[in-house]
Design a protein around this motif. Sequence first.
Motif, mmCIF file in Angstrom:
data_model
loop_
_atom_site.group_PDB
_atom_site.id
_atom_site.type_symbol
_atom_site.label_atom_id
_atom_site.label_comp_id
_atom_site.label_asym_id
_atom_site.label_seq_id
_atom_site.Cartn_x
_atom_site.Cartn_y
_atom_site.Cartn_z
ATOM 1 N N LYS A 101 53.125 16.310 23.474
ATOM 2 C CA LYS A 101 53.182 17.540 24.255
ATOM 3 C C LYS A 101 54.645 17.903 24.528
ATOM 4 O O LYS A 101 55.467 17.026 24.802
ATOM 5 C CB LYS A 101 52.451 17.375 25.593
ATOM 6 N N ARG A 102 54.965 19.189 24.449
ATOM 7 C CA ARG A 102 56.299 19.652 24.813
ATOM 8 C C ARG A 102 56.328 19.933 26.302
ATOM 9 O O ARG A 102 55.434 20.590 26.851
ATOM 10 C CB ARG A 102 56.684 20.902 24.026
ATOM 11 N N ILE A 103 57.353 19.428 26.977
ATOM 12 C CA ILE A 103 57.406 19.475 28.437
ATOM 13 C C ILE A 103 58.671 20.196 28.884
ATOM 14 O O ILE A 103 59.794 19.754 28.597
ATOM 15 C CB ILE A 103 57.407 18.061 29.036
ATOM 16 N N LEU A 104 58.503 21.293 29.596
ATOM 17 C CA LEU A 104 59.606 21.967 30.273
ATOM 18 C C LEU A 104 59.420 21.806 31.775
ATOM 19 O O LEU A 104 58.319 22.040 32.295
ATOM 20 C CB LEU A 104 59.639 23.459 29.945
ATOM 21 N N ILE A 105 60.474 21.383 32.458
ATOM 22 C CA ILE A 105 60.417 21.263 33.910
ATOM 23 C C ILE A 105 60.973 22.547 34.516
ATOM 24 O O ILE A 105 62.100 22.944 34.214
ATOM 25 C CB ILE A 105 61.200 20.028 34.379
ATOM 26 N N LEU A 106 60.148 23.206 35.331
ATOM 27 C CA LEU A 106 60.516 24.482 35.936
ATOM 28 C C LEU A 106 60.881 24.289 37.403
ATOM 29 O O LEU A 106 60.218 23.525 38.114
ATOM 30 C CB LEU A 106 59.360 25.484 35.842
ATOM 31 N N SER A 107 61.920 24.991 37.828
ATOM 32 C CA SER A 107 62.363 24.865 39.212
ATOM 33 C C SER A 107 62.834 26.203 39.751
ATOM 34 O O SER A 107 63.587 26.913 39.083
ATOM 35 C CB SER A 107 63.501 23.843 39.309
ATOM 36 N N ASN A 108 62.420 26.537 40.964
ATOM 37 C CA ASN A 108 62.944 27.705 41.661
ATOM 38 C C ASN A 108 64.260 27.325 42.339
ATOM 39 O O ASN A 108 64.415 27.394 43.548
ATOM 40 C CB ASN A 108 61.944 28.204 42.709
ATOM 41 N N SER A 109 65.220 26.937 41.526
ATOM 42 C CA SER A 109 66.548 26.577 42.011
ATOM 43 C C SER A 109 67.531 27.605 41.506
ATOM 44 O O SER A 109 67.531 27.957 40.321
ATOM 45 C CB SER A 109 66.943 25.185 41.498
ATOM 46 N N GLY A 110 68.414 28.072 42.397
ATOM 47 C CA GLY A 110 69.435 29.017 41.997
ATOM 48 C C GLY A 110 70.571 28.388 41.230
ATOM 49 O O GLY A 110 71.488 29.091 40.800
ATOM 50 N N LYS A 111 70.539 27.074 41.059
ATOM 51 C CA LYS A 111 71.578 26.384 40.294
ATOM 52 C C LYS A 111 71.191 26.338 38.816
ATOM 53 O O LYS A 111 70.032 26.482 38.453
ATOM 54 C CB LYS A 111 71.812 24.979 40.849
ATOM 55 N N ASP B 59 65.625 12.225 28.121
ATOM 56 C CA ASP B 59 64.897 12.082 26.858
ATOM 57 C C ASP B 59 63.388 11.938 27.062
ATOM 58 O O ASP B 59 62.631 11.829 26.104
ATOM 59 C CB ASP B 59 65.436 10.910 26.043
ATOM 60 N N ALA B 60 62.937 11.975 28.318
ATOM 61 C CA ALA B 60 61.501 11.873 28.607
ATOM 62 C C ALA B 60 60.804 13.231 28.545
ATOM 63 O O ALA B 60 59.577 13.296 28.555
ATOM 64 C CB ALA B 60 61.276 11.242 29.977
#
Length: 288
Positions: free
Chosen positions: A51-61, A78-79
Amino acid sequence: MNAGATAITGLRVIADHFDHVLLDQWGTLHEGLAVFPDAHECVVKLHEAGKRILILSNSGKRANSNQRRLTALGLPSDAYDGVLSSGEVTWRGLKAREHGPFAGLGNRCFLISRDGDRSIVDGLDLSVVDDVGDADFVLLAGLDDSAADPEQWRDRLTTAARRKLLMLCANPDLVMFGVNGLVPAPGALAAFYQRLGGRVTFVGKPHAPMFAAALERLEHPRPERILVIGDSLDHDIAGGRAAGMLTLLIGSGAHREILERSSDPSHVIRNVAGAARMPHWTMQHLAW
């Protein structure tokens, strides 16, 4: 629970339903101290399953800042396949200036950020001004705890609203964890600006620019083969549903107090979510 919202104990049960994962950070992977062991194992298993995994964050950085933090909390880069923060989406939009909400904003920016962070404007053709009276638009990337009370910004934002300046809010969250508990987050300041008559465009979950950027990063797979995992009905689930994606709510995060008080959590979710925020699946903690 109503049709389409099913409680599961691990992602392995539904792994055949999706090829890609958009994974929330806070409340799903960690709460600021370390990545939860079960969540760490789940990310590893997802990666091993292809599975391809993108981590999403409501961070302005920017994304790199968030990636370094995840590494420090125990999740090596690499995880998973990448981080997409609302700050990164905003930076790339301002860099390209190809379409709304980023096109036609002008080059003079009044920047509001946390800890003096300027990564959201680094490398851009922007001039950061100290006086909102000299700005073409307001860029809200973050808030220091000491500046979180919207009333502190009334005079400056009244001037901005009178000048009809657009505010680009790179973090729609309404509350954040401060030193002494929950304090207003950038989304609350943006809402305050709207009450003053100002115009706001939001970048981040649940708004469309964040999910459009995720689709582009994943090279435009079918949305129905993407699973959005998060602990917020308002941000993760609502955004995923609006984008036509599958959704899974983590019950131990943002809504845990109201869910823990009920003997029937599924009934609570059914009553408060509505069709636009109803998850396809729920689980208590992220686990494989």
